[in-house]
Design an enzyme around this catalytic site. Structure first.
Site, PDB file in Angstrom:
ATOM      1  N   THR A  14       0.847  -1.206   0.000  1.00  0.00           N
ATOM      2  CA  THR A  14       0.000   0.000   0.000  1.00  0.00           C
ATOM      3  C   THR A  14       0.877   1.248   0.000  1.00  0.00           C
ATOM      4  OG1 THR A  14      -1.925   1.047   1.057  1.00  0.00           O
ATOM      5  CG2 THR A  14      -0.253   0.168   2.537  1.00  0.00           C
ATOM      6  N   ASN A  15       0.334   2.400   0.313  1.00  0.00           N
ATOM      7  CA  ASN A  15       1.110   3.650   0.357  1.00  0.00           C
ATOM      8  C   ASN A  15       0.577   4.523   1.493  1.00  0.00           C
ATOM      9  OD1 ASN A  15      -1.017   5.521  -0.727  1.00  0.00           O
ATOM     10  ND2 ASN A  15      -0.921   4.033  -2.389  1.00  0.00           N
TER      11      ASN A  15
END
Ligand code: PMT
Length: 421
Positions: free
Chosen positions: A228-229
């Site tokens: 993810t980020n």
């Protein structure tokens, strides 16, 4: 020189009510007052009782050329200091420095001094310049209060990082007077003379349907792990909320966030890039435009293990495949509908943003760079530039709520120019 000229242009003849609270940064209020007066503004000052311990009413009265208000009435002659008339008089109520205590009271509607009663009855735009110790600033209670105030349309001049009165180093120093003056000048130059309540906000996008993507996608590796980020969703949620406040029907396609759905917005959760592709293209089929603010994974694991991967002794290689580019798909199908993109960059910002704008067929792209302090992921502020065919327009650092307003303003202008063709 140039900045002084520009300050004067927006402040000449403007009535600024300067609120001072009890912080060591109150000494900067003298310089702030002087800059405002020099720029042509008429400045009146209201102080909390504690603020008098940090800077004298005599100093502020001399600089502002007006008597200072602290108490609800003058104990000598009983003359009433009307908070209502002060609020009505001002074109802008600037509270600088604003302590954690005053911000908390503002968020709760507590009215136990003249500065606060004036705030509750002010009809003009209100600007606060917080000043406090770094831990007080970072505390969830203070952040929640700032969020609440920003949601209600209060403009926040972010504090700076640096040495604090406590001797500690961090974020909490009141912004410099020049920065605050530039902020107020810009606000008033917009022609804003009152701070509309939610229900009063113009319904300028009534009848329009928008899709907004927001937040981070998550790409499963196995039932336990994912890629993810850092996107929190704050920027996209602010945009969705602002478009809805202006009367648009908004579908918010949301990746992973911890945020509440903005009032009046329809939210569709889409955790992976593939789910977001499906939800966004489906909603866009019925829409007049889209704002692509989500931080979407460009790559996803080629295989998702259906059982938890067990660790071995050596290295592990994860094979990734490309995800579908949602914005590019919308750009190819958009016709004369409006498409707004974002570019999050760390280097060669202009070239990368321009390339994305052209490739994905955005009407304009909102560039934010991780090189700018206060910009990008997670925080409550952003510093953006708008890039379209006509060129580039740089915005100052502002709250995400305010960036969302600027984006909505630009969307409105694009819609007007498209309908004029
Ligand atoms: O959520 P916050 O914590 O408030 O942070 C806000 C933000 C930094 C995430 C936001 O301001 C932002 O910059 N969003 C775009 C992030 C991004 O992925 O940028 P990009 O340069 O990689 O992508 C360019 C554009 O294509 C974006 O509009 C993106 O939404 C879109 N895209 C990208 C890949 C993909 N597969 N599909 C897409 O639609």
């Amino acid at each position: 020189m140039e900045s002084n000229d520009r300050s004067a242009a927006g402040l000449q003849g403007r009535r600024i009510l300067l609120g001072i609270t009890g912080s060591i940064a109150a000494y900067k209020a003298a310089q702030l007052c002087r800059l405002l007066v020099t720029a042509g503004a008429d400045v009146q000052v209201v102080m909390t009782p504690l603020a008098k311990q940090f800077i004298t009413p005599l100093t502020m009265a001399t600089l502002s050329k007006h008597p200072i208000r602290v108490e609800f009435f003058d104990p000598e002659n009983g003359a009433w200091h009307s908070h209502v008339s002060l609020g009505e008089w001002a074109d802008c109520y600037l509270i600088a420095p604003a302590t954690a205590n005053t911000l908390a009271k503002m968020a709760c509607g507590i009215a136990d001094n003249l500065l606060l009663t004036t705030y509750l009855s002010a009809r003009c735009p209100v600007v606060v310049a917080p000043a406090m110790d770094l831990d007080m600033y970072a505390h969830p209670a203070t952040q929640q209060n700032l969020h609440t105030l920003a949601e209600r349309g209060i403009r926040i001049v972010e504090p700076a990082e640096g040495e604090l009165a406590s001797g500690l180093h961090g974020k909490g120093r009141m912004a410099e007077p020049e920065t605050i003056v530039a902020f107020v000048r810009e606000l008033l130059a917009d022609g804003t003379t009152s701070s509309p309540t939610l229900s009063e906000k113009k319904k300028s996008l009534q009848g329009k349907r928008f899709v907004v993507t927001a937040g981070a996608t998550i790409e499963a590796i196995d039932p336990v792990r994912y890629l993810t980020n850092h996107s929190s969703g704050k920027m996209g949620y602010a945009i969705a909320g602002e478009l809805a406040r202006r009367g648009a029907e908004v579908t918010l396609v949301s990746g992973r966030t911890a945020l509440d759905t903005p009032v009046g917005v329809r939210r569709v959760d889409a955790l992976s890039a593939a789910e977001m592709y499906e939800a966004t293209t489906a909603a866009f089929a019925e829409a007049d435009g889209a704002v692509m603010c989500a931080a979407v994974a460009d790559y996803t694991p080629a295989e998702v293990a259906d059982r938890k991967l067990q660790k071995g002794d050596g290295e592990m290689t994860l094979v990734l495949k490309r995800t579908r580019d949602i914005a590019a798909a919308l750009g190819a199908a958009k016709g004369n509908r409006l498409l707004v993109g974002f570019a999050l960059e760390t280097h060669d910002e202009q070239a990368h943003a321009e390339a994305k704008r052209t490739k994905k067929n955005f009407d304009f792209i909102v560039l934010n760079s991780l090189c700018d302090a206060g910009a990008g992921f997670r925080g409550d502020t952003n510093k953006v530039s708008f890039i379209d065919r006509a060129g580039r327009e740089d915005m100052p650092l502002m709250s995400k709520a305010e960036v969302a307003e600027r984006i909505a303003d630009k969307i409105e202008k694009h819609l007007v120019s498209c309908s004029a063709v």
